[in-house]
Scaffold this active site. Structure first.
Site, PDB file in Angstrom:
ATOM      1  N   TYR A 123       2.633  69.858  30.859  1.00  0.00           N
ATOM      2  CA  TYR A 123       2.985  70.954  31.764  1.00  0.00           C
ATOM      3  C   TYR A 123       3.541  72.147  30.993  1.00  0.00           C
ATOM      4  O   TYR A 123       4.076  73.078  31.572  1.00  0.00           O
ATOM      5  CB  TYR A 123       4.021  70.478  32.800  1.00  0.00           C
ATOM      6  CG  TYR A 123       3.471  69.526  33.829  1.00  0.00           C
ATOM      7  CD1 TYR A 123       2.430  68.658  33.518  1.00  0.00           C
ATOM      8  CD2 TYR A 123       3.986  69.475  35.111  1.00  0.00           C
ATOM      9  CE1 TYR A 123       1.932  67.776  34.446  1.00  0.00           C
ATOM     10  CE2 TYR A 123       3.495  68.596  36.052  1.00  0.00           C
ATOM     11  CZ  TYR A 123       2.464  67.742  35.711  1.00  0.00           C
ATOM     12  OH  TYR A 123       1.977  66.868  36.628  1.00  0.00           O
ATOM     13  N   LYS A 172       2.132  56.215  26.748  1.00  0.00           N
ATOM     14  CA  LYS A 172       0.738  55.861  26.484  1.00  0.00           C
ATOM     15  C   LYS A 172       0.539  55.940  24.974  1.00  0.00           C
ATOM     16  O   LYS A 172      -0.391  56.588  24.471  1.00  0.00           O
ATOM     17  CB  LYS A 172      -0.184  56.836  27.252  1.00  0.00           C
ATOM     18  CG  LYS A 172      -1.662  56.498  27.200  1.00  0.00           C
ATOM     19  CD  LYS A 172      -2.062  55.359  28.106  1.00  0.00           C
ATOM     20  CE  LYS A 172      -3.490  54.942  27.881  1.00  0.00           C
ATOM     21  NZ  LYS A 172      -3.891  53.764  28.650  1.00  0.00           N
ATOM     22  N   ASP A 229       5.587  62.710  37.123  1.00  0.00           N
ATOM     23  CA  ASP A 229       5.132  63.379  38.347  1.00  0.00           C
ATOM     24  C   ASP A 229       4.326  62.386  39.199  1.00  0.00           C
ATOM     25  O   ASP A 229       4.575  62.205  40.398  1.00  0.00           O
ATOM     26  CB  ASP A 229       4.266  64.587  37.950  1.00  0.00           C
ATOM     27  CG  ASP A 229       3.939  65.493  39.119  1.00  0.00           C
ATOM     28  OD1 ASP A 229       4.437  65.230  40.240  1.00  0.00           O
ATOM     29  OD2 ASP A 229       3.186  66.465  38.922  1.00  0.00           O
TER      30      ASP A 229
HETATM   31 MG    MG Z   1       4.543  66.125  42.124  1.00  0.00          MG
END
Ligand code: MG
Ligand code: NAI
Length: 336
Positions: A123, A172, A229
């Site tokens: 992000y 990951k 998220d």
């Molecule tokens: Mg969200």
């Protein structure tokens, strides 16, 4: 009286934020709400999705309660939610998911808190076209030692303060060896400083399965931005949906409280929105202001309404009421 910036938000934002301020007033919270604009509505009205006055108000008062803000999909202005988190370095996104009374769900006794790194990862906003024909796009994920240490430490400190037993770090690192590998390495470095707290790590795909199979085995979860998220919407689904999970974005010198959910355009303006998620975010705000007893009083009123006044609750949790009958029922209890 504490000054708090209030951004009502887009879509269901106005309905739920007016319900929340009404409930906070009924409970006797000593708050002066300073209303500011942001998001799509602000963009359509003023040409700016994040007006300077709003930024200045947050800079001045350092605490905000924010409704959801619509972000155009594909093209258009960048997410104002992400921009605010980055601008004020609100590196901890704290998202609790706890089973509630009298809400039908196949999952019982869920009580977990997700710590999502809130300023970087995928992000970070570094996306670009690699060619003129727009057939090749690339996106950069950023993970730094400093930001990872901050969020992992925040998760462990929370676990210690709240007597929680375990921290699960989600990554990951088998594929994204440098970025989420660094995040994992930092988790392994910090965990031994908290010997009373169990530490484990799980790869994100396995985590998604485990959370659905046995959510009760999780306590505190710490992870990078995108995984956090996604997993926090999943966690909301375990306890009654996005209508009931609050959240906090906290940095060292500012905090913005907002629900996990978005602007829910599918139900906006219909009185169907559940204000509990934003209300629980406001209760996290009260705890941040060191008013846990007031937060507990409001939470207890919510539990009573869910248990004994289901008819007043919104349809997402099985009620036959509206945003407003629900808020009124909570206010009545608080004023009694
Ligand atoms: Mg969200
Ligand atoms: P959403 O979270 O708005 O809605 C997902 C589903 O949950 C919808 O079916 C909606 O009706 C339901 N829902 C959400 N909140 C609810 C509530 N309080 N009560 C009852 N039902 C509720 O996600 P969606 O539709 O993907 O996104 C819509 C817009 O919101 C997009 O522009 C997105 O960018 C933005 N968004 C903003 C966020 C924020 O302000 N922090 C977070 C997530 C999305």
């Amino acid at each position: 009286m504490t000054n708090i910036v209030l951004i009502p938000g887009d879509g269901i934002g106005k309905e739920i934020s007016s319900s929340v301020t009404k409930i906070m007033d009924a409970a006797g919270a000593d708050i002066n709400w300073i209303e500011c604009k942001a998001g799509e509505e602000s963009y359509l009205e003023t040409g700016n999705p994040l007006p300077d006055e709003t930024v200045k108000a947050i800079e001045k008062h350092r605490i905000a309660l924010k409704g959801p803000l619509t972000t155009p999909v594909g093209a258009g202005f960048r997410s104002i939610n992400v921009a605010l988190r980055q601008k004020f370095n609100l590196y901890s996104n704290i998202r609790p998911a706890k089973s509630l009374p009298n809400i039908e769900s196949p999952f019982r006794s869920v009580d977990l808190v997700i710590f999502r790194e809130n300023t970087q990862g995928l992000y970070f906003g570094k996306e670009m076209w690699m060619d003129e024909e727009k057939k090749h796009a690339e996106s950069m994920a950023v993970i730094t030692r400093d930001a990872s240490e901050r969020i992992v430490t925040a998760a462990f400190e929370y676990a210690r303060k709240h007597h929680r037993k375990k921290v699960t770090l989600v990554h990951k690192a088998n594929i994204l060896k440098l970025t989420t590998g660094l995040f994992l390495e930092i988790g392994r470095e910090i965990a031994p400083r908290y010997p009373e707290i169990e530490f484990e790590d799980l790869i994100v795909d396995n985590m998604a399965m485990q959370m659905v199979m046995r959510p009760q085995r999780f306590d505190i979860i710490v992870t990078t931005n995108l995984f956090g998220d996604i997993l926090s919407d999943l966690a909301s689904g375990l306890v009654g949906g996005l209508g009931v999970t609050g959240a906090a974005n906290i940095g060292d010198d500012a905090a913005i409280f907002e629900a996990v959910h978005g602007s829910a355009p599918d139900i906006a303006g219909k009185g169907l929105a559940n204000p509990t998620a934003l209300l629980f975010s406001a209760l996290m705000l009260l705890e941040y202001l060191d008013q846990p007893r007031l937060a507990e009083k409001i939470r207890s009123a919510v539990y009573t309404v869910l248990q004994d006044h289901k008819e007043d609750c919104t349809p997402d949790v099985g009620g036959s009421g509206t945003t407003f009958t629900y808020a009124d029922a909570i206010c009545r209890l608080l004023k009694d």
